[in-house]
Design an enzyme around this catalytic site. Structure first.
Site, mmCIF file in Angstrom:
data_model
loop_
_atom_site.group_PDB
_atom_site.id
_atom_site.type_symbol
_atom_site.label_atom_id
_atom_site.label_comp_id
_atom_site.label_asym_id
_atom_site.label_seq_id
_atom_site.Cartn_x
_atom_site.Cartn_y
_atom_site.Cartn_z
ATOM 1 C CB CYS A 336 50.448 53.070 41.259
ATOM 2 S SG CYS A 336 49.819 51.958 42.661
ATOM 3 C CG HIS A 433 50.105 49.798 37.681
ATOM 4 N ND1 HIS A 433 51.493 50.261 37.849
ATOM 5 C CD2 HIS A 433 49.708 49.532 38.920
ATOM 6 C CE1 HIS A 433 51.703 50.368 39.134
ATOM 7 N NE2 HIS A 433 50.494 50.011 39.679
#
Length: 487
Positions: A336, A433
């Site tokens: 991310c 994630h």
């Protein structure tokens, strides 16, 4: 006729932050489910950069997602209607019922609270109407009376929703008698009237040694005691909500993973499955420390402030350490915000994460990121391209990343390319994630870099810890008594 056991609520507040409220609520949730109740967790306001994506397409605090798991239900945005995600020392992003509302400075947040209370009560009443029991978690402490005006997190909510409160003290930090008695002394009498009793958490040793102290609290407050909960050894195996709880090193295996502990680290429970691997050693590299020279893999995790943490990273000299790591043949994975940092530049023309502008990236991937107002929030099923392994995960990010290295995707998600890899495969970035919670993917990914193969079943282990926690709670606390005061 309404079932008398239905549509009740109970609130767990603490004498301070980090007294174990989140864990207690998770344990009580699982214990109540074992008694045949339909249970849901609820936290009116949470402050955390550790967020979970819900099935209804929003985000809530990871602690409430874990509590939902303890209840055996899917996480829902109603379980945490206000989530504050700190972006700087002075301001936070405000997420309301799962969606980003605005970013405000701390001093301006008070003006928002009356508007937010409406959403808080909407969410709470929806949950209460569809469950036998809602177990509510407070935030911080009701003793912070300077914050009482407009409060939506503790006594302000309890009184607005008419929910009885159990006050929890932390004996491990010392002064638990003063914590509980002092809280009663400073709060408004009408707030104190909402308190149905107290508990003492994190006792080490023989709890009977505290009998006199326990009785003293009962005498001074007039509140009913619901028990002393001994220290729960399995707590470290549950996801932590506060970055301060991250240990410096975890595991003793031979495959060494170094993780950069960014100043605005986010969704750091991505790391928990790696720490649980017997063949791995995970080092959290703190500010002022060098990246270990024997690291096999360096992970740059998520961040709530990509450009701010790029500056932080350089201030620690970690950019120089990463260059040396690459010269030694090491590998790097960015997740991310960490993925965005690996590129050649991060552009924020609209000032979404801070002052408008651009920041040079680390240049380890040929990609660039442009911050955009729209936030990606979705649970995904993907396939890791190098290994062909299916995996589950979730996306929770702003920004669009493009560039030549995206032609070598890290994964395929619903027929589209996701992430990027360098031509030699030693540097990769992804927006996904939660990927390491998938046992088959994690094993294939790590063994492909030389780590020993593993048969760890991480998710099953989390459920086992929740079961142990529920047994621990039921053994040491007066759970029937607690349930009896819910209304």
């Amino acid at each position: 006729m309404t079932d008398p056991k239905s549509n009740r609520a109970l609130m767990i507040q603490g004498t301070g932050s980090n007294v174990g409220k989140s864990m207690l609520v998770a344990g009580l949730c699982r214990a109540a489910v074992r008694r045949g109740l339909r249970v849901a967790p609820f936290k009116p306001q949470n402050m955390s950069n550790n967020a979970a994506v819900t099935e209804d397409g929003g985000e809530i605090g990871r602690a409430q997602a874990l509590q939902a798991r303890a209840c055996g239900v899917a996480p829902h945005t109603d379980m945490n209607p206000v989530l504050l995600k700190p972006e700087t020392d002075m301001g936070s992003q405000v997420v309301v019922q799962g969606q980003r509302l605005t970013t405000v400075r701390a001093r301006d947040y008070k003006a928002l609270k009356p508007r937010l209370m409406t959403h808080v009560l909407e969410s709470f009443h929806r949950l209460k109407a569809s469950h036998d029991l809602v177990i509510v978690e407070g935030a911080g402490s009701p003793a912070e009376v300077n914050l009482r005006a407009g409060d939506i997190a503790n006594m302000g909510f309890a009184r607005a929703a008419d929910v009885p409160v159990i006050l929890t003290g932390d004996i491990d930090r010392g002064g638990v008698i003063a914590q509980i008695v002092g809280t009663q002394a400073v709060i408004d009498p009408e707030d104190a009237a909402m308190v149905a009793g107290f508990m003492v958490n994190k006792f080490r040793g023989d709890p009977s040694l505290f009998d006199d102290g326990y009785a003293l609290i009962e005498r001074h407050t007039g509140w009913r005691g619901f028990g002393v909960l001994p220290w729960f050894d399995g707590a470290h195996r549950l996801p932590a909500e506060d970055a301060q709880d991250l240990g410096a090193a975890r595991g003793t295996g031979g495959f060494h993973i170094a993780v950069l502990t960014l100043s605005r680290i986010a969704n750091f429970d991505d790391l928990d499955p790696l720490s649980a691997e017997a063949g791995c050693r995970v080092t959290m590299v703190r500010a002022g420390q060098a990246v270990p020279g024997d690291a096999d893999l360096v992970i740059i995790p998520g961040s709530k402030s990509t450009r701010g943490d790029l500056a932080f990273l350089r201030d620690q000299g970690w950019d120089v350490d990463l260059a040396a790591h690459m010269r030694r043949g090491g590998r790097v994975l960015g997740i991310c915000g960490g993925y965005q940092m690996l590129g050649t530049a991060v552009h924020d023309p609209d000032g979404i994460e801070g002052p408008a502008g651009s920041t040079p990236g680390l240049g380890l991937l040929e990609v660039e990121t442009v911050m955009t107002p729209a936030k990606a929030l979705r649970q995904v099923r993907a396939v890791h391209v190098p290994t062909g392994q299916p995996m589950r995960g979730y996306e929770i990010h702003i920004g669009r990343t493009d560039g030549p290295d995206c032609a070598r995707p890290f994964a395929r998600v619903d027929g589209r390319d996701e992430g990027a890899m360098r031509a030699d495969g030693r540097v990769a970035g992804s927006y996904l994630h939660g990927m390491f919670s998938d046992d088959s993917f994690r094993s294939a990914y790590l063994s492909g870099m030389g780590a020993p193969k593993s048969d760890l079943q991480f998710e099953a282990g989390v459920d086992a810890v929740l079961d142990d926690l529920a047994t621990h709670v039921a053994t040491h606390l007066d759970v029937p008594g607690l349930l009896s005061v819910a209304r």
